[in-house]
Design an enzyme around this catalytic site. Structure first.
Site, short mmCIF file in Angstrom:
data_model
loop_
_atom_site.label_atom_id
_atom_site.label_comp_id
_atom_site.label_asym_id
_atom_site.label_seq_id
_atom_site.Cartn_x
_atom_site.Cartn_y
_atom_site.Cartn_z
N ASP A 128 32.72 6.84 -27.87
CA ASP A 128 31.38 7.37 -28.17
C ASP A 128 30.31 6.93 -27.16
OD1 ASP A 128 32.65 8.30 -30.44
OD2 ASP A 128 31.85 6.73 -31.74
N ARG A 163 34.39 36.66 -26.97
CA ARG A 163 34.03 35.88 -28.16
C ARG A 163 33.04 34.77 -27.84
NH1 ARG A 163 40.13 35.09 -30.59
NH2 ARG A 163 40.06 36.88 -31.99
N ARG A 276 40.84 10.91 -28.43
CA ARG A 276 41.11 9.46 -28.38
C ARG A 276 42.53 9.15 -27.90
NH1 ARG A 276 38.72 7.59 -33.80
NH2 ARG A 276 40.77 6.71 -34.14
O1 F6P Z 1 34.09 5.81 -33.06
C1 F6P Z 1 35.07 6.61 -32.51
C2 F6P Z 1 35.32 7.81 -33.37
O2 F6P Z 1 36.35 8.56 -32.76
C3 F6P Z 1 34.09 8.69 -33.64
O3 F6P Z 1 33.78 9.52 -32.55
C4 F6P Z 1 34.54 9.42 -34.87
O4 F6P Z 1 33.46 9.85 -35.68
C5 F6P Z 1 35.34 8.40 -35.61
O5 F6P Z 1 35.77 7.45 -34.65
C6 F6P Z 1 36.55 8.94 -36.32
O6 F6P Z 1 37.10 7.92 -37.05
P1 F6P Z 1 38.55 7.94 -37.70
O7 F6P Z 1 39.55 7.73 -36.60
O8 F6P Z 1 38.52 6.80 -38.65
O9 F6P Z 1 38.70 9.28 -38.33
#
Ligand code: F6P
Length: 343
Positions: A128, A163, A276
């Site tokens: 983030d 779209r 991630r």
């Molecule tokens: O803080 C990192 C993050 O990926 C945020 O961007 C997101 O809102 C959150 O974690 C998602 O969390 P989880 O993996 O617990 O769903």
């Protein structure tokens, strides 16, 4: 010295690179020992320990996730949690702990240091990029590259079908990923939590660009963006152990509004945890490595209660409380750059 390391909060690419760097520098250059606590703050609370060696941390610089696993455990929500951490530090003969995390993990480290005297050094990580007192966290660059690549892919299918494609990205209450990813991907509109969504502006921009003969548009929306008209927001959301809203769903909602108001066929894509996962970029590998080496130096110099920080080109350190005081929201001068390309 005998040190421990833990990774807490949401995982991000670069965590294994940082673990490798801490272990390599501490063992090879200081003759110290390093162990890992598993699953964030749950590890020191429940005494979940894993030995770490030069051998076991070899060849992990390019691996996503974290070999120590992670969790969003808040020890201050468990009766006697902080005291158990202190007892386990001492029963394992540990001189200090390196906590790798974002706002929540560092927030716990700050309280553990101040209220319980824990010897702790923090390393900032999160996709983030919303941690104060550091210019960048590692993990962010990889997430931005994933978003940019996804938008490139959305462009070709949006164009083929005439779209509007809405792409929902992570970032919680900060628009860093949306803004960087959107600019890099050439988005036609970017919506961030720092600027409430005014539907009329989005519609006007889309119509304007279609009026110039372009038959498709890409809209990037951060998961934490909210409508200016509060009656459109969903305020009944679940929260995690640290009180954060479980976000998601704004992309679908926005797509429905856009289709209804413009008549253009609209679809939404949520990138979610793909942002991630996987290997860190070279930038994140290098940043995580620099952070890990600096944190190992800090621990050996007993600079407890401080966090590694990137200031410009330089890796330095700051009191951890400076990082957790206030969320680092999007620099709006960057958003101004993005706005040049809206409509
Ligand atoms: O803080 C990192 C993050 O990926 C945020 O961007 C997101 O809102 C959150 O974690 C998602 O969390 P989880 O993996 O617990 O769903």
């Amino acid at each position: 010295m005998r040190l421990a390391i833990l990774t807490g909060g949401g995982d991000c690419p670069g965590l294994n690179a940082v673990i490798r760097a801490v272990v390599r520098h501490s063992v090879k250059n200081y003759g110290s020992e390093v162990v890992g606590f598993l699953e964030g703050w749950r590890g020191p609370m429940d005494n979940m320990v894993m030995p770490l060696s030069l051998r076991s941390t070899e060849s992990i610089i390019n691996r996503g996730g974290t070999i120590l696993r992670t969790s969003r455990t808040n020890p201050f929500n468990t009766e006697g949690g902080p005291e158990r951490i202190m007892a386990n530090m001492s029963s394992n003969g540990l001189d200090g702990l390196i906590a790798v995390g974002g706002e929540d993990t560092c927030g716990v480290a700050n309280r553990m240091h101040k209220e319980h005297g824990l010897n702790v050094v923090c390393i900032p990580k999160t996709i983030d990029n919303d941690l104060s007192a550091t210019d960048f966290t590692f993990g962010f660059d990889t997430a931005v590259n994933i978003v940019a690549e996804a938008i490139d892919r959305l462009h070709t299918t949006a164009e083929s079908h005439n779209r509007v494609l809405v792409c929902e990205v992570m970032g919680r209450n900060a628009g860093w990923i949306a803004c960087y990813g959107g600019i890099a991907g050439g988005a036609d509109f970017i919506l961030v939590p720092e600027r409430p969504i005014v539907i009329d502006d989005v519609i006007e921009a889309i119509k304007k660009s279609h009026g110039r003969g372009r038959d498709y548009s890409i809209v990037v929306v951060a998961e934490g963006a909210k409508f200016a008209d509060d009656s459109l927001n969903d305020n009944n959301v679940e929260r995690d152990d640290f009180g954060h809203e479980k976000l998601g769903g704004i992309g679908d909602k926005l797509a429905r509004f856009i289709e209804a108001r413009t008549g253009f066929e609209t679809r939404a894509t949520t990138l979610g945890h793909i942002q991630r996962g996987g290997s860190p970029t070279a930038f994140d590998r290098v940043l995580a490595t620099r952070f890990g080496v600096h944190a190992a130096d800090m621990a050996h110099e007993e600079k407890w209660g401080r966090m590694v920080s990137l200031k410009g080109e330089r890796v330095t350190d700051v009191p951890v409380e400076d990082a957790v005081d206030k969320l680092k929201t999007l620099d709006l001068s960057l958003y101004k750059v993005a706005e040049v390309f809206f409509g």
